[in-house]
Design an enzyme around this catalytic site. Structure first.
Site: not given
Length: 290
Positions: A169, A258, A226
């Site tokens: 991330c 994601h 995502d």
């Protein structure tokens, strides 16, 4: 060493950094509280055959909390700097360190946001981004990663000649930027790190901005579903790097959202998570971190 001469920090340091004490003096116990539910498939890696636990790393303005896992034995072992998500070094990140140690690595995850806020008490991701992430200078965490690498080599049986970085991330963004900073880095792995984003005085460049400047081969693992990171933006960064003669290997898992590696969250997808992990280990070894 990179932390001695600021090699590669051009464009990241915009002014002298003001130093502040650490708000977090120890790591999060358990999983982050900034999630509404914890899934049943949480992976737990035991410490058999490895040494694992919280440590303190000498940083520019005091001892920085971190988690270290390393195989038993004399070493030296290749070093992987583990860069957290936005939620702090909690059990998921600690487990990743243990997984890497089981694979033969000295894995260290520093708490890079320890000066900006106490992530162990924060429950709202939007507030974390506003009050902690956006106020953490890139030059600060880059210096902290340099300090972590130096500590791993001197005090944790790490081999500085075999240095890699892996981030998730926001830590995936860090993997891109650190690869553009550290000239002796051997390999980087970015798990769904943002490519674009707002530029500020303390965060002046995006991952896409530095794609053509990376010093190490980079493996980019992204989800096609995502909603926050368009696959086209990652492909653009890859192409920019390749045009500059750099190595970026991009894998996009079409149906993965994601956070597909985060086994404690509903976003977890077992097949791409396991495939990405195997690719990451193979990539590290293929490029001298093994």
């Amino acid at each position: 060493m990179a932390n001695a001469d600021n090699a590669g920090l051009d464009g990241l340091i915009t002014s002298p950094l003001s130093r502040r004490g650490f708000v977090m003096t120890s790591l999060i116990s358990g999983l982050t509280v900034a999630t509404t539910r914890v899934e049943a498939q949480v992976i737990h890696t035991d410490a058999t055959g490895i040494e694992a636990g919280e440590v303190k790393i000498p940083a520019a303005d005091g001892p920085m909390p971190a988690y270290r896992a390393v195989p038993e034995g004399a070493g030296p072992f290749p070093i992987v700097l583990v860069v957290e998500e936005i939620f702090g070094v909690h059990d998921y990140i600690k487990d990743i360190c243990r997984r890497l140690a089981k694979a033969g690595y000295c894995a260290v995850a520093p708490e890079l946001y320890a000066r900006q806020g106490d992530l162990s008490t924060m429950t709202d991701p939007k507030i974390i981004i506003r009050d902690v992430i956006s106020k953490t200078p890139d030059a600060q965490w880059i210096g902290d990663l340099d300090a972590t690498a130096a500590w791993a080599a001197s005090a944790a049986k790490g081999d500085p000649a075999r240095l890699g970085v892996m981030g998730w991330c926001r830590g995936g963004r860090a993997a891109w930027l650190y690869a553009a900073h550290r000239r002796d880095l051997k390999a980087a792995v970015a798990w769904y790190g943002p490519i674009r984003g707002e530029r500020t005085d303390i965060q002046p460049r995006t991952a896409g901005d530095v794609a053509a400047e990376i010093h190490a081969p980079l493996l980019a693992l992204y989800g096609g579903a995502d909603t926050g990171i368009p696959p086209a933006s990652v492909e653009e960064a890859r192409d920019k790097a390749k045009q500059a003669g750099k190595t970026v290997e991009l894998v996009i898992y079409p149906d993965a959202p994601h956070g597909f590696h985060a086994d404690y969250r509903p976003s977890y997808r077992k097949e791409p998570a396991e495939d990405g992990w195997n690719r990451a280990l193979a990539f590290l070894k293929a490029h001298g971190v093994g």
